[in-house]
Design a protein around this motif. Structure first.
Motif, PDB file in Angstrom:
ATOM      1  N   GLU A 182      68.538  61.367  42.545  1.00 58.10           N
ATOM      2  CA  GLU A 182      68.629  62.135  41.222  1.00 58.10           C
ATOM      3  C   GLU A 182      70.333  62.458  40.850  1.00 58.10           C
ATOM      4  O   GLU A 182      70.865  62.154  39.943  1.00 58.10           O
ATOM      5  CB  GLU A 182      68.032  63.220  41.179  1.00 58.10           C
ATOM      6  CG  GLU A 182      66.696  63.046  40.790  1.00 58.10           C
ATOM      7  CD  GLU A 182      65.643  64.064  40.983  1.00 58.10           C
ATOM      8  OE1 GLU A 182      66.006  65.328  41.031  1.00 58.10           O
ATOM      9  OE2 GLU A 182      64.478  63.796  41.038  1.00 58.10           O
ATOM     10  N   GLY A 230      74.210  56.185  33.942  1.00 54.37           N
ATOM     11  CA  GLY A 230      73.717  55.088  33.583  1.00 54.37           C
ATOM     12  C   GLY A 230      74.339  53.695  33.929  1.00 54.37           C
ATOM     13  O   GLY A 230      73.960  52.614  33.402  1.00 54.37           O
ATOM     14  N   GLU A 238      67.069  56.143  34.357  1.00 52.32           N
ATOM     15  CA  GLU A 238      66.958  56.776  35.576  1.00 52.32           C
ATOM     16  C   GLU A 238      66.116  56.007  36.727  1.00 52.32           C
ATOM     17  O   GLU A 238      66.609  55.466  37.658  1.00 52.32           O
ATOM     18  CB  GLU A 238      66.671  58.183  35.418  1.00 52.32           C
ATOM     19  CG  GLU A 238      66.323  58.889  36.978  1.00 52.32           C
ATOM     20  CD  GLU A 238      66.526  60.527  36.751  1.00 52.32           C
ATOM     21  OE1 GLU A 238      66.179  61.082  35.664  1.00 52.32           O
ATOM     22  OE2 GLU A 238      66.602  60.820  37.950  1.00 52.32           O
ATOM     23  N   GLU A 239      64.950  55.638  36.159  1.00 52.49           N
ATOM     24  CA  GLU A 239      64.121  54.949  37.282  1.00 52.49           C
ATOM     25  C   GLU A 239      64.582  53.592  37.732  1.00 52.49           C
ATOM     26  O   GLU A 239      64.440  53.627  38.971  1.00 52.49           O
ATOM     27  CB  GLU A 239      62.744  55.004  36.848  1.00 52.49           C
ATOM     28  CG  GLU A 239      62.295  54.049  35.721  1.00 52.49           C
ATOM     29  CD  GLU A 239      62.513  54.650  34.187  1.00 52.49           C
ATOM     30  OE1 GLU A 239      63.062  55.517  34.151  1.00 52.49           O
ATOM     31  OE2 GLU A 239      62.080  53.746  33.155  1.00 52.49           O
ATOM     32  N   PHE A 287      72.245  59.258  40.380  1.00 51.79           N
ATOM     33  CA  PHE A 287      71.818  58.860  38.799  1.00 51.79           C
ATOM     34  C   PHE A 287      72.737  59.695  38.006  1.00 51.79           C
ATOM     35  O   PHE A 287      73.323  59.177  36.981  1.00 51.79           O
ATOM     36  CB  PHE A 287      70.372  58.949  38.419  1.00 51.79           C
ATOM     37  CG  PHE A 287      70.308  58.729  37.058  1.00 51.79           C
ATOM     38  CD1 PHE A 287      70.409  57.541  36.319  1.00 51.79           C
ATOM     39  CD2 PHE A 287      70.165  59.904  36.062  1.00 51.79           C
ATOM     40  CE1 PHE A 287      70.072  57.406  34.948  1.00 51.79           C
ATOM     41  CE2 PHE A 287      69.859  59.587  34.702  1.00 51.79           C
ATOM     42  CZ  PHE A 287      70.253  58.502  34.131  1.00 51.79           C
ATOM     43  N   PHE A 288      72.820  60.979  38.131  1.00 47.89           N
ATOM     44  CA  PHE A 288      73.620  61.884  37.447  1.00 47.89           C
ATOM     45  C   PHE A 288      75.056  61.430  37.403  1.00 47.89           C
ATOM     46  O   PHE A 288      75.653  61.533  36.106  1.00 47.89           O
ATOM     47  CB  PHE A 288      73.559  63.193  37.942  1.00 47.89           C
ATOM     48  CG  PHE A 288      74.359  64.405  36.972  1.00 47.89           C
ATOM     49  CD1 PHE A 288      73.855  64.630  35.785  1.00 47.89           C
ATOM     50  CD2 PHE A 288      75.743  64.720  37.793  1.00 47.89           C
ATOM     51  CE1 PHE A 288      74.752  65.545  34.947  1.00 47.89           C
ATOM     52  CE2 PHE A 288      76.542  65.709  36.855  1.00 47.89           C
ATOM     53  CZ  PHE A 288      75.875  66.023  35.679  1.00 47.89           C
TER      54      PHE A 288
END
Ligand SMILES: Nc1ncnc2c1ncn2[C@@H]1O[C@H](COP(=O)(O)OP(=O)(O)O)[C@@H](O)[C@H]1O
Ligand SMILES: [Mg+2]
Length: 329
Positions: free
Chosen positions: A196, A204, A168-169, A199-200
């Motif tokens: 976020e 990835g 995530e980061e 990312f969700f």
């Protein structure tokens, strides 16, 4: 209304051009740097999920080991996803490799074969013979998602590098970098949630994350940021529909769940399964059946990937979930 002109596709605009720009993948990248520096490079396989930097890394290697003026003559880039043109792929490789023998040219050459796991086993056998026979100045880089689809004799001739999904980061860091470059106006108080959400939906996959960011801009979602819209454009259920569905499941209301489910527009069934997986803990499933449900979800995912009707499969899952839900008394 502001009109956002999309001049360029950001995944291409922000494709890494040097090893240092490749995010994560440190083990693979450090080893590759050494190979490139030593000038003694093996044949290689890059394997791992989509959007993790495999193709970018292969191109960087080619740029590092082949002089600019010789790039087009000495680098062959092929994509094997198009199985109809498999003969073309084979002939192109043969031609490229043989050109060498004729001219007696011993300059380093690189063959980048993307989506190599799409190559039928028989053609892989032919490829293996080409790799075996070719002189040592021709290096192959095979790229694939699933290394178990590559035949062993090829694997054993290559150094294998595994690319992992980005954490995530790292994804968020890259998205922030691009947002800054593009001078995006993301409402400050929602910025974290927005990243976020990106990312969700990416799971990835940095390509997907960047594409969703660009799509959000193109669809002017940033002006009046509603994260449900971000989910929807990515083929996920929006928050409120998901909540409604969870409620009907909790009350073991099959008909209600079915109604909600069949009205969902442009459903991506794998995304749907991911969302259900994430919320499994809220469903009050008999604990003794929890593992069974997880393996059932895996089974449904597999069946859909093999071409089974997604709607029927997911309705079957809904039925199975409801059968295993406890009602609190
Ligand atoms: N590890 C990474 N570091 C930086 N950018 C990446 C990385 N992985 C993917 N990207 C971004 O996603 C796009 C697609 O990456 P690519 O190398 O084609 O992935 P793959 O071949 O693994 O599917 C790149 O243009 C880049 O913008
Ligand atoms: Mg690729």
């Amino acid at each position: 209304m502001s009109c956002t002109l999309i001049e360029e596709i950001w995944v291409e605009k922000y494709r890494p051009q040097t090893f240092n720009e490749i995010v994560s993948q440190n083990i693979a990248i450090n080893n590759l740097k050494d190979f490139v520096k030593s000038g003694n490079m093996p044949h290689m396989i890059f394997t791992g999920p989509a959007g993790t930097g495999k193709t970018s890394t292969a191109l960087i290697i080619a740029k590092n080991v082949i002089k600019k003026q010789n790039y087009f003559a000495n680098v062959l880039e092929l994509n094997a996803s198009d199985t109809v043109r498999m003969d073309y792929v084979r002939n192109a490789i043969k031609g490229f490799v043989n050109q060498n023998l004729v001219v007696g040219d011993d300059a380093l050459k690189v063959v980048i074969l993307d989506e190599a796991d799409n190559i039928p086993k028989q053609v892989q056998q032919a490829l293996r013979r080409i790799i075996e026979k070719t002189s040592s100045n021709v290096k192959f880089i095979l790229i694939c998602n699933y290394i178990n689809r590559i035949i062993d004799p090829i694997i054993s001739r290559c150094a294998v590098f595994r690319f992992a999904k980005l954490p995530e980061e790292k994804i968020i860091e890259r998205l922030k970098f691009i947002s800054k470059q593009e001078k995006l106006q993301i409402p400050q108080i929602q910025a974290n949630e927005f990243y976020e959400a990106l990312f969700f939906v990416s799971g990835g996959d940095l390509r997907k994350a960047i594409n969703t960011l660009q799509m959000s801009v193109a669809l002017e979602l940033l002006d009046n940021l509603d994260l449900n819209e971000v989910l929807k454009i990515s083929g996920f259920l929006d928050g409120s529909t998901l909540e409604k569905l969870i409620k009907t499941l909790q009350s073991k209301n099959f008909e209600g769940a079915r109604k909600i489910f069949i009205t969902i527009e442009n459903l991506d069934s794998r995304n749907f399964l991911r969302q259900i997986m994430e919320r499994l803990g809220n469903l009050n499933i008999e604990s003794s059946n929890y593992n069974k449900i997880i393996s059932f979800i895996g089974e449904i995912d597999y069946r859909i990937s093999q071409g089974a009707d997604a709607k029927i499969q997911i309705l079957a899952l809904i039925g199975e979930l409801i059968r295993n839900i406890k009602i609190d008394t």
